[in-house]
Design a protein around this motif. Structure first.
Motif, PDB file in Angstrom:
ATOM      1  N   PRO A  99      24.687  21.173  11.017  1.00 25.00           N
ATOM      2  CA  PRO A  99      23.891  20.204  10.255  1.00 25.00           C
ATOM      3  C   PRO A  99      22.420  20.570  10.172  1.00 25.00           C
ATOM      4  O   PRO A  99      21.703  20.058   9.310  1.00 25.00           O
ATOM      5  N   ALA A 100      21.948  21.453  11.061  1.00 28.58           N
ATOM      6  CA  ALA A 100      20.545  21.878  11.048  1.00 28.58           C
ATOM      7  C   ALA A 100      20.390  23.242  10.394  1.00 28.58           C
ATOM      8  O   ALA A 100      19.500  24.021  10.752  1.00 28.58           O
ATOM      9  N   THR A 107      27.261  26.165   4.744  1.00 32.73           N
ATOM     10  CA  THR A 107      28.498  26.063   3.980  1.00 32.73           C
ATOM     11  C   THR A 107      29.667  26.704   4.714  1.00 32.73           C
ATOM     12  O   THR A 107      30.769  26.135   4.784  1.00 32.73           O
ATOM     13  N   VAL A 108      29.441  27.882   5.267  1.00 31.58           N
ATOM     14  CA  VAL A 108      30.510  28.594   5.973  1.00 31.58           C
ATOM     15  C   VAL A 108      30.985  27.790   7.174  1.00 31.58           C
ATOM     16  O   VAL A 108      32.200  27.649   7.411  1.00 31.58           O
ATOM     17  N   ARG A 109      30.066  27.249   7.945  1.00 32.45           N
ATOM     18  CA  ARG A 109      30.440  26.504   9.147  1.00 32.45           C
ATOM     19  C   ARG A 109      31.083  25.163   8.810  1.00 32.45           C
ATOM     20  O   ARG A 109      32.034  24.749   9.470  1.00 32.45           O
ATOM     21  N   ARG A 110      30.570  24.510   7.801  1.00 36.15           N
ATOM     22  CA  ARG A 110      31.177  23.249   7.377  1.00 36.15           C
ATOM     23  C   ARG A 110      32.608  23.471   6.899  1.00 36.15           C
ATOM     24  O   ARG A 110      33.489  22.648   7.149  1.00 36.15           O
ATOM     25  N   ARG A 111      32.822  24.603   6.242  1.00 38.53           N
ATOM     26  CA  ARG A 111      34.170  24.934   5.753  1.00 38.53           C
ATOM     27  C   ARG A 111      35.163  25.079   6.902  1.00 38.53           C
ATOM     28  O   ARG A 111      36.353  24.857   6.735  1.00 38.53           O
ATOM     29  N   ASP A 229      38.907  34.872   9.312  1.00 42.60           N
ATOM     30  CA  ASP A 229      38.745  34.743   7.860  1.00 42.60           C
ATOM     31  C   ASP A 229      37.284  34.559   7.455  1.00 42.60           C
ATOM     32  O   ASP A 229      36.978  34.490   6.258  1.00 42.60           O
ATOM     33  N   GLU A 230      36.390  34.428   8.433  1.00 40.13           N
ATOM     34  CA  GLU A 230      34.963  34.240   8.151  1.00 40.13           C
ATOM     35  C   GLU A 230      34.184  35.378   8.803  1.00 40.13           C
ATOM     36  O   GLU A 230      33.728  35.266   9.943  1.00 40.13           O
TER      37      GLU A 230
END
Length: 410
Positions: A99-100, A107-111, A229-230
């Motif tokens: 969030p920070a 975007t990658v982490r939220r995904r 996958d990331e």
């Protein structure tokens, strides 16, 4: 407005923010109304850093800023209006939660976590949530009142469910709670916060390493399985993701349960309607989220370009407190905002933020709150406060507003 936030110093009122709610504990700070009318883009001082920032109090302005990609959430920016004690020299080395961050890192982490919080997955959790709530209320009834609703229901229920979701032994609930209190307490020292983060990271590092080797049917195992996958993410990134989930699962929902119970008991006619018609609970939960806005000062940003807001200019590099509690009490968007009304259409409130940083756990929080409130007042319809509402132990010193304890009886 020609001045900048930094230029407003001596000779002009520049109050310390965040404000607390001591004068009216079940309402947002009274100063918001005056600021909204007289100075909706107000120069204030960030209490955590001592630096000047802008405070926004109008719904349309807060929503504009939260939805503007030029308003950064990057906590590594020295101008970021941090709400925690973070030594500036440590900014390059801290593994901040997603969030920070800004896209594309955010975007990658939220995904990685979004699949865990879809409406379909949350609905599958409803039966287990109901079992946990019923078990805790069984224990309450066996003990009899008076007792502390925070300790017996508000804290353990969301924490127990979240431990199961994460695949963590519930024995660690107290540990998670102490971590949340330390890292979100406004009076916590830099040393205490840094120590708590380091200790939690060590715990989560070992936990995720084990789940990578021996995965189970749990959230952390599934996130770990997505790591290959990331290619931009590493094991340490999963630890940081897990750390923010710990806060979300052990703090915020509990505070809405406790404060929400007080608000409902203070409005007996509306509570009677809810007892008679459980279909009203979803709307009541939305109104409680709007009315309480326990993370009022959590939505902060830094301008990466000059932005025009309410006839003034937020200059590049200036920090902003986009006060979602003030926005949720803006009469232009929610008429008579100080009136709690379960029949109000509270859709569009900003308690979960807005834009690409909107809380991914909103579906989970709504499900938990609906289940807890409905079951509590169905099974203990005579529930009442065991202390005067003005003398309750409110968490004026915490980032997430709530209660230290809530004495109730029946």
């Amino acid at each position: 407005m020609t001045e900048t936030a930094d230029a407003v110093t001596t000779g002009t009122e520049r109050p310390d923010f965040p404000l607390d709610r001591r004068r009216c504990p079940l309402a947002v700070p009274q100063e918001y109304e005056r600021m909204r009318e007289e100075n909706p883009l107000a120069p204030v001082t960030n209490r955590m850093t001592g630096k000047p920032v802008w405070a926004l109090t109008r719904y349309r302005d807060v929503r504009q800023v939260l939805g503007d990609p030029s308003m950064s959430s990057n906590a590594r920016n020295p101008s970021y209006p941090a709400q925690f004690h973070v030594p500036e020299e440590m900014l390059p080395y801290i593994a901040f939660p997603f969030p920070a961050m800004d896209p594309p890192e955010h975007t990658v982490r939220r995904r990685m976590v979004i699949p865990e919080f879809t409406a379909a997955r949350i609905n599958k959790l409803r039966p287990r949530m109901q079992q946990i709530v019923d078990t805790q209320i069984d224990q309450m009834l066996a003990k009899g009142g008076p007792l502390d609703l925070m300790a017996e229901l508000a804290l353990p229920v969301p924490a127990l469910l979240f431990c199961e979701m994460l695949g963590v032994d519930p024995v660690h609930i107290g540990y998670f709670r102490r971590y949340a209190e330390t890292t979100t307490g406004r009076d916590s020292t830099q040393e205490a916060v840094a120590g708590a983060i380091a200790e939690m990271d060590e715990f989560l590092d070992e936990l995720i390493t084990e789940k990578t080797k021996n995965p189970g049917d749990d959230l952390l195992s599934r996130i770990a399985a997505r790591l290959p996958d990331e290619p931009t993410l590493e094991h340490e990134d999963l630890v940081a993701i897990a750390r923010v989930l710990v806060i979300a699962g052990s703090d915020t929902t509990a505070n809405v349960v406790s404060l929400g119970t007080v608000v409902l008991l203070e409005h007996p006619e509306q509570l009677a309607e809810l007892k008679a018609d459980p279909s009203l609970w979803p709307g009541a939960v939305e109104e409680l989220l709007r009315f309480l806005s326990i993370l009022d000062s959590a939505t902060v940003r830094v301008a990466t370009h000059d932005v025009e807001v309410s006839g003034g200019t937020i200059r590049q590099g200036e920090g902003v407190l986009a006060l979602n509690g003030a926005a949720n009490w803006d009469p232009e968007r929610f008429p008579e905002p100080d009136r709690f009304d379960i029949h109000r259409n509270a859709e569009g409130h900003l308690a979960f933020s807005y834009g690409n940083h909107m809380c991914p756990g909103a579906n989970l929080a709504r499900m938990q709150l609906e289940t807890v409130f409905r079951t509590l007042f169905e099974r203990i319809p005579e529930l009442r406060l065991a202390a005067d509402v003005d003398k309750l132990s409110y968490m004026f010193d915490a980032h997430a507003y709530g209660l230290h304890e809530l004495p109730v009886t029946w």
